[in-house]
Design a protein around this motif. Structure first.
Motif, PDB file in Angstrom:
ATOM      1  N   MET A 117     -48.796 -43.193 -75.712  1.00 17.74           N
ATOM      2  CA  MET A 117     -47.372 -42.958 -75.467  1.00 17.74           C
ATOM      3  C   MET A 117     -46.659 -44.296 -75.273  1.00 17.74           C
ATOM      4  O   MET A 117     -47.198 -45.215 -74.653  1.00 17.74           O
ATOM      5  N   ASP A 118     -45.476 -44.383 -75.810  1.00 18.18           N
ATOM      6  CA  ASP A 118     -44.716 -45.630 -75.693  1.00 18.18           C
ATOM      7  C   ASP A 118     -43.771 -45.558 -74.511  1.00 18.18           C
ATOM      8  O   ASP A 118     -43.037 -44.579 -74.352  1.00 18.18           O
ATOM      9  N   TYR A 119     -43.818 -46.560 -73.682  1.00 16.61           N
ATOM     10  CA  TYR A 119     -42.942 -46.586 -72.521  1.00 16.61           C
ATOM     11  C   TYR A 119     -41.874 -47.642 -72.716  1.00 16.61           C
ATOM     12  O   TYR A 119     -42.077 -48.626 -73.420  1.00 16.61           O
ATOM     13  N   SER A 120     -40.742 -47.469 -72.053  1.00 17.36           N
ATOM     14  CA  SER A 120     -39.651 -48.421 -72.212  1.00 17.36           C
ATOM     15  C   SER A 120     -39.838 -49.652 -71.334  1.00 17.36           C
ATOM     16  O   SER A 120     -39.123 -50.621 -71.464  1.00 17.36           O
ATOM     17  N   SER A 121     -40.814 -49.589 -70.439  1.00 17.18           N
ATOM     18  CA  SER A 121     -40.979 -50.715 -69.513  1.00 17.18           C
ATOM     19  C   SER A 121     -42.455 -50.856 -69.156  1.00 17.18           C
ATOM     20  O   SER A 121     -43.248 -49.938 -69.359  1.00 17.18           O
ATOM     21  N   ASN A 122     -42.802 -52.015 -68.631  1.00 16.93           N
ATOM     22  CA  ASN A 122     -44.170 -52.190 -68.151  1.00 16.93           C
ATOM     23  C   ASN A 122     -44.325 -51.750 -66.700  1.00 16.93           C
ATOM     24  O   ASN A 122     -45.431 -51.715 -66.173  1.00 16.93           O
ATOM     25  N   ASN A 123     -43.164 -51.460 -66.097  1.00 16.72           N
ATOM     26  CA  ASN A 123     -43.202 -51.061 -64.689  1.00 16.72           C
ATOM     27  C   ASN A 123     -43.944 -49.737 -64.530  1.00 16.72           C
ATOM     28  O   ASN A 123     -43.674 -48.749 -65.223  1.00 16.72           O
ATOM     29  N   LEU A 124     -44.901 -49.712 -63.603  1.00 16.55           N
ATOM     30  CA  LEU A 124     -45.763 -48.563 -63.374  1.00 16.55           C
ATOM     31  C   LEU A 124     -44.953 -47.313 -63.037  1.00 16.55           C
ATOM     32  O   LEU A 124     -45.200 -46.224 -63.550  1.00 16.55           O
ATOM     33  N   PHE A 125     -43.952 -47.504 -62.155  1.00 19.77           N
ATOM     34  CA  PHE A 125     -43.188 -46.340 -61.696  1.00 19.77           C
ATOM     35  C   PHE A 125     -42.304 -45.784 -62.809  1.00 19.77           C
ATOM     36  O   PHE A 125     -42.129 -44.574 -62.914  1.00 19.77           O
ATOM     37  N   VAL A 126     -41.760 -46.690 -63.617  1.00 22.44           N
ATOM     38  CA  VAL A 126     -40.946 -46.245 -64.748  1.00 22.44           C
ATOM     39  C   VAL A 126     -41.815 -45.453 -65.709  1.00 22.44           C
ATOM     40  O   VAL A 126     -41.458 -44.357 -66.156  1.00 22.44           O
ATOM     41  N   GLN A 127     -43.021 -45.971 -65.987  1.00 25.03           N
ATOM     42  CA  GLN A 127     -43.953 -45.277 -66.894  1.00 25.03           C
ATOM     43  C   GLN A 127     -44.321 -43.904 -66.356  1.00 25.03           C
ATOM     44  O   GLN A 127     -44.359 -42.903 -67.070  1.00 25.03           O
ATOM     45  N   MET A 128     -44.557 -43.876 -65.087  1.00 18.40           N
ATOM     46  CA  MET A 128     -44.924 -42.620 -64.438  1.00 18.40           C
ATOM     47  C   MET A 128     -43.788 -41.606 -64.565  1.00 18.40           C
ATOM     48  O   MET A 128     -44.008 -40.443 -64.925  1.00 18.40           O
ATOM     49  N   GLY A 129     -42.575 -42.078 -64.297  1.00 19.04           N
ATOM     50  CA  GLY A 129     -41.397 -41.208 -64.388  1.00 19.04           C
ATOM     51  C   GLY A 129     -41.203 -40.694 -65.805  1.00 19.04           C
ATOM     52  O   GLY A 129     -40.931 -39.504 -66.013  1.00 19.04           O
ATOM     53  N   GLU A 130     -41.383 -41.582 -66.773  1.00 18.64           N
ATOM     54  CA  GLU A 130     -41.185 -41.177 -68.168  1.00 18.64           C
ATOM     55  C   GLU A 130     -42.243 -40.162 -68.592  1.00 18.64           C
ATOM     56  O   GLU A 130     -41.951 -39.189 -69.285  1.00 18.64           O
ATOM     57  N   TRP A 131     -43.480 -40.393 -68.147  1.00 23.30           N
ATOM     58  CA  TRP A 131     -44.549 -39.443 -68.508  1.00 23.30           C
ATOM     59  C   TRP A 131     -44.267 -38.065 -67.909  1.00 23.30           C
ATOM     60  O   TRP A 131     -44.404 -37.032 -68.559  1.00 23.30           O
ATOM     61  N   LEU A 132     -43.838 -38.094 -66.621  1.00 25.37           N
ATOM     62  CA  LEU A 132     -43.601 -36.824 -65.943  1.00 25.37           C
ATOM     63  C   LEU A 132     -42.406 -36.080 -66.521  1.00 25.37           C
ATOM     64  O   LEU A 132     -42.359 -34.853 -66.480  1.00 25.37           O
ATOM     65  N   SER A 133     -41.435 -36.821 -67.049  1.00 19.37           N
ATOM     66  CA  SER A 133     -40.221 -36.158 -67.515  1.00 19.37           C
ATOM     67  C   SER A 133     -40.255 -35.844 -69.009  1.00 19.37           C
ATOM     68  O   SER A 133     -39.325 -35.243 -69.535  1.00 19.37           O
ATOM     69  N   ASP A 134     -41.323 -36.244 -69.696  1.00 18.96           N
ATOM     70  CA  ASP A 134     -41.421 -35.950 -71.132  1.00 18.96           C
ATOM     71  C   ASP A 134     -41.773 -34.475 -71.336  1.00 18.96           C
ATOM     72  O   ASP A 134     -42.827 -34.010 -70.881  1.00 18.96           O
ATOM     73  N   LEU A 193     -56.412 -37.941 -65.343  1.00 24.34           N
ATOM     74  CA  LEU A 193     -56.978 -39.154 -64.757  1.00 24.34           C
ATOM     75  C   LEU A 193     -58.001 -39.772 -65.707  1.00 24.34           C
ATOM     76  O   LEU A 193     -58.013 -40.981 -65.949  1.00 24.34           O
ATOM     77  N   VAL A 194     -58.859 -38.929 -66.264  1.00 27.64           N
ATOM     78  CA  VAL A 194     -59.911 -39.420 -67.157  1.00 27.64           C
ATOM     79  C   VAL A 194     -59.275 -40.032 -68.415  1.00 27.64           C
ATOM     80  O   VAL A 194     -59.584 -41.165 -68.802  1.00 27.64           O
ATOM     81  N   GLU A 195     -58.356 -39.269 -69.009  1.00 22.95           N
ATOM     82  CA  GLU A 195     -57.689 -39.777 -70.210  1.00 22.95           C
ATOM     83  C   GLU A 195     -56.898 -41.039 -69.920  1.00 22.95           C
ATOM     84  O   GLU A 195     -56.954 -42.026 -70.653  1.00 22.95           O
ATOM     85  N   GLY A 196     -56.174 -41.007 -68.832  1.00 23.94           N
ATOM     86  CA  GLY A 196     -55.356 -42.167 -68.454  1.00 23.94           C
ATOM     87  C   GLY A 196     -56.184 -43.417 -68.329  1.00 23.94           C
ATOM     88  O   GLY A 196     -55.769 -44.516 -68.733  1.00 23.94           O
ATOM     89  N   THR A 197     -57.380 -43.273 -67.775  1.00 21.29           N
ATOM     90  CA  THR A 197     -58.260 -44.431 -67.624  1.00 21.29           C
ATOM     91  C   THR A 197     -58.804 -44.864 -68.981  1.00 21.29           C
ATOM     92  O   THR A 197     -58.811 -46.060 -69.304  1.00 21.29           O
ATOM     93  N   GLN A 198     -59.232 -43.860 -69.762  1.00 18.94           N
ATOM     94  CA  GLN A 198     -59.883 -44.187 -71.038  1.00 18.94           C
ATOM     95  C   GLN A 198     -58.916 -44.859 -72.012  1.00 18.94           C
ATOM     96  O   GLN A 198     -59.252 -45.866 -72.645  1.00 18.94           O
ATOM     97  N   ILE A 199     -57.705 -44.339 -72.140  1.00 18.22           N
ATOM     98  CA  ILE A 199     -56.780 -44.913 -73.115  1.00 18.22           C
ATOM     99  C   ILE A 199     -55.806 -45.891 -72.481  1.00 18.22           C
ATOM    100  O   ILE A 199     -54.831 -46.312 -73.079  1.00 18.22           O
ATOM    101  N   ASN A 200     -56.094 -46.237 -71.213  1.00 19.07           N
ATOM    102  CA  ASN A 200     -55.278 -47.219 -70.531  1.00 19.07           C
ATOM    103  C   ASN A 200     -53.801 -46.822 -70.470  1.00 19.07           C
ATOM    104  O   ASN A 200     -52.915 -47.653 -70.653  1.00 19.07           O
ATOM    105  N   ASP A 201     -53.567 -45.539 -70.214  1.00 17.53           N
ATOM    106  CA  ASP A 201     -52.199 -45.015 -70.120  1.00 17.53           C
ATOM    107  C   ASP A 201     -51.867 -44.827 -68.636  1.00 17.53           C
ATOM    108  O   ASP A 201     -52.222 -43.828 -68.022  1.00 17.53           O
ATOM    109  N   ASN A 202     -51.193 -45.826 -68.061  1.00 19.08           N
ATOM    110  CA  ASN A 202     -50.933 -45.803 -66.615  1.00 19.08           C
ATOM    111  C   ASN A 202     -49.957 -44.699 -66.220  1.00 19.08           C
ATOM    112  O   ASN A 202     -50.052 -44.125 -65.142  1.00 19.08           O
TER     113      ASN A 202
END
Lengths: 250, 384
Positions: free
Chosen positions: A1-18, A181-190
């Motif tokens: 997934m492509d995120y608009s920022s490297n910021n962890l919280f922004v990425q988290m927010g974008e993932w949750l709101s997709d 959690l498993v996928e996030g770790t494996q594909i480095n998707d924070n």
């Protein structure tokens, strides 16, 4: 997934709101249902073991030492280690994970049931026996109603731990919230990793809140309706028992 | 229950036959106890703590199993009956009420009838009646035990024990956790109930006063579970069988024994009275050294000494009186009225509390002495 920022919280927010993550067999709602399914199965098995055992020990006082030391050992077991051990020893699939979770859930439920039954005023039990109640009647009509709040406290503590730990199922099969959690770790998707963690945390808090509500309504009317001052000692004793049944396991 | 009606009433309700209870090989808590408990009477087991009185009581309903010996209930060995059934056939009242905190007062009282299969409505209706029998307001039935005072809880405990109308009541220090005033009330209530119900009551206490007030017979237990004396309370106070019993019944036993001597023959002397509304009038003088102040109904309200008559114009200024002696009551009450009165004259009243006259301490002593002489002649052939 492509995120608009490297910021962890922004990425988290974008993932949750997709919206993509909220639909389909791999979406969050489905994963929550799967997760709760494992929690339910685990708790059913754990309660089937721990409630009769806790009632027996609480009512008769027999095997108390064995229970206390046994629970200490059970609590020291690492759940993930048990998953791998069971998987190696017995079978693949989800069953080893469920058994490992059962080992996690039994101690709080067992100690809660035991504490609940034995926290009931012994004078009341003695009086009930003197009047001619049989041992079963004493257990079901006196000890369970009066110890119910503490007993549910044990179940509550067990559920909280299992909701948080049922992520281990994902190591054996792509099921439940642990998948994120498993996928996030494996594909480095924070975003996925931390978003999944937040969903688990919120679910745990929600389930615990629901249990707190159930526990509140499990207090018999007679115990709520004490005179000011009267029975306050007994009441604080009960609170301690509730606290130890919950706090002792977390 | 049919066996109870068929059995000869001469048979004691409960018989202990060489009953011993030893805990874990230690010294016996109850040692070779043989005792008959009379039907329809109150038998009090009394003694210091650790004397086995509670153990003896709890062996009757098998809450404790004897190490050896037999206990017969109405001629039947209790060990052959199912423990739960046996217990349901006896009422049990304990020190702390032991009421179930999660059930209403009514449902607590209805417990045993419900266990016996009585329908819920019927059991509750009977429970509601019992509230009245034990002197509680009907609306207390909906409350929970936690909302009652200690004395009320004990009353509910008694009602619960009576609910299935058992022939036997076991009471284990039922009144020892309430304050002295409430305890005296509860004791009187129990005696009142017993006059109507005539149950076989076994009552455990450590208080010799309670034992002599309530008991038709008193069993004094000594440490080590030995039955030291088993007799009417009057006899225990008058003729303790050994040093242990004498020591246990205490220093005041001679005085307490007066409780068992009726005061029917005591002379009541007339007394000069003055009515309240005439106090303020200084022209109304008094002739006796002590004049009794009474109200319009003739109830006593203190004394007016002759020397200070002039300064007493209101009831509040009169000298407060002592205890009152109700005509026909025991010599102990008569003596107390005389000794506690500032005038030395014990004010005697009728059942409505109206002053009848006075009794004198010296004359009470004469009666005590002549009663003692009668007993001396009867018991020891010695009339001095």
């Amino acid at each position: 997934m492509d995120y608009s920022s490297n910021n962890l919280f922004v990425q988290m927010g974008e993932w949750l709101s997709d919206p993509v993550n909220w639909s389909g067999p791999r979406g969050i709602p489905m994963r929550i249902l799967e997760h709760l399914g494992y929690v339910g199965l685990t708790m059913l098995i754990a309660m089937a073991i721990a409630i009769p055992l806790g009632m027996f020990v609480g009512h008769t006082g027999r095997g108390r030492v064995l229970i206390v030391s046994g629970l200490g050992i059970l609590r020291a077991l690492p759940t993930l280690g048990m998953v791998f051990l069971f998987a190696l020893l017995f079978s693949r699939g989800v069953l080893p994970s469920v058994w490992a979770l059962v080992l996690l859930a039994v101690p709080p439920v067992l100690s809660g049931v035991y504490a609940g039954i034995s926290s009931v005023n012994r004078t009341v039990v003695d009086a009930a026996r003197s009047m001619g109640l049989t041992e079963w009647q004493i257990l079901l009509r006196v000890e369970v109603p009066n110890g119910l709040q503490v007993m549910i406290g044990g179940v509550r503590a067990g559920i909280l731990q299992v909701v948080a730990t049922a992520t281990v199922v994902a190591y054996a099969k792509a099921d439940g919230l642990g998948v994120f959690l498993v996928e996030g770790t494996q594909i480095n998707d924070n975003g996925r990793l931390f978003g999944g963690a937040v969903v688990i945390a919120v679910l745990a808090v929600a389930v615990d809140g629901l249990m707190a509500l159930i526990q509140k309504f499990a207090i018999p009317a007679g115990l709520r309706a004490t005179r000011p001052g009267a029975g306050s000692l007994k009441e604080s004793g009960r609170q301690e028992a509730v606290a130890s049944a919950q706090g002792g396991t977390t | 229950m049919t066996s109870l009606q068929q059995s000869p009433s001469g048979l004691p309700m409960i018989q202990f036959r060489r009953v011993t209870k030893t805990y874990d090989g230690g010294r016996p808590a109850v040692d070779e106890l043989t005792m008959d408990i009379d039907r329809g009477k109150i038998t009090v087991l009394v003694g210091p703590s650790g004397c086995g009185k509670t153990t003896s009581l709890r062996m009757i309903n098998r809450m404790v199993e004897p190490t050896s010996g037999t206990i017969l209930l109405d001629g039947q060995d209790v060990s052959r009956q199912k423990a739960a059934d046996l217990r349901r056939s006896m009422g049990y009242v304990m020190q702390s009420s032991g009421l179930m905190p999660h059930r209403s007062v009514i449902d607590n009282i209805a417990t045993v009838p419900r266990l016996n299969g009585v329908k819920k409505d019927e059991a509750r209706r009977r429970a509601q009646e019992l509230l009245d029998v034990v002197g509680l307001a009907p609306d207390l039935g909906r409350r929970y035990p936690g909302q009652l005072s200690g004395g009320q809880q004990q009353r509910v405990g008694v009602a619960r024990a009576l609910a299935a109308d058992p022939p036997v009541l076991l009471m284990d220090e039922p009144f020892s956790a309430v304050d002295p005033v409430v305890r005296a009330e509860l004791q009187e209530e129990l005696l009142r109930l017993q006059r109507d119900l005539a149950k076989t009551i076994v009552f455990v206490t450590h208080d010799i006063d309670e034992a002599t007030i309530l008991g038709d017979k008193v069993a004094v237990f000594a440490v080590g579970g030995r039955l030291a004396q088993f007799a009417a309370p009057e006899e225990i106070l008058r003729a303790p069988v050994d040093d242990f019993v004498a020591g246990f019944v205490g220093r005041d036993r001679g005085f307490r024994h007066l409780s068992f001597q009726e005061g029917n023959h005591i002379t009541i002397h007339p007394v000069e009275t003055i009515e309240e509304d005439r106090l303020a009038d200084p022209t109304v003088s008094v002739r006796s050294p002590w004049t009794l102040l009474v109200d319009a109904d003739g109830r006593p309200h203190g004394w007016v000494p002759q020397a200070t008559r002039g300064s007493i114009t209101k009831q509040a200024e009169a000298v407060p009186g002592g205890s009152l002696y109700t005509r026909g009551d025991t010599l102990r009450r008569a003596l107390d009225a005389a000794l506690s009165s500032p005038s030395g004259l014990g004010v005697t009243v009728d059942d409505e509390g109206r002053a009848l006259g006075v009794v004198r301490a010296a004359e009470v002593f004469d009666l005590i002495e002549s009663a003692r002489l009668d007993r001396g002649r009867a018991d020891h052939n010695t009339a001095v």
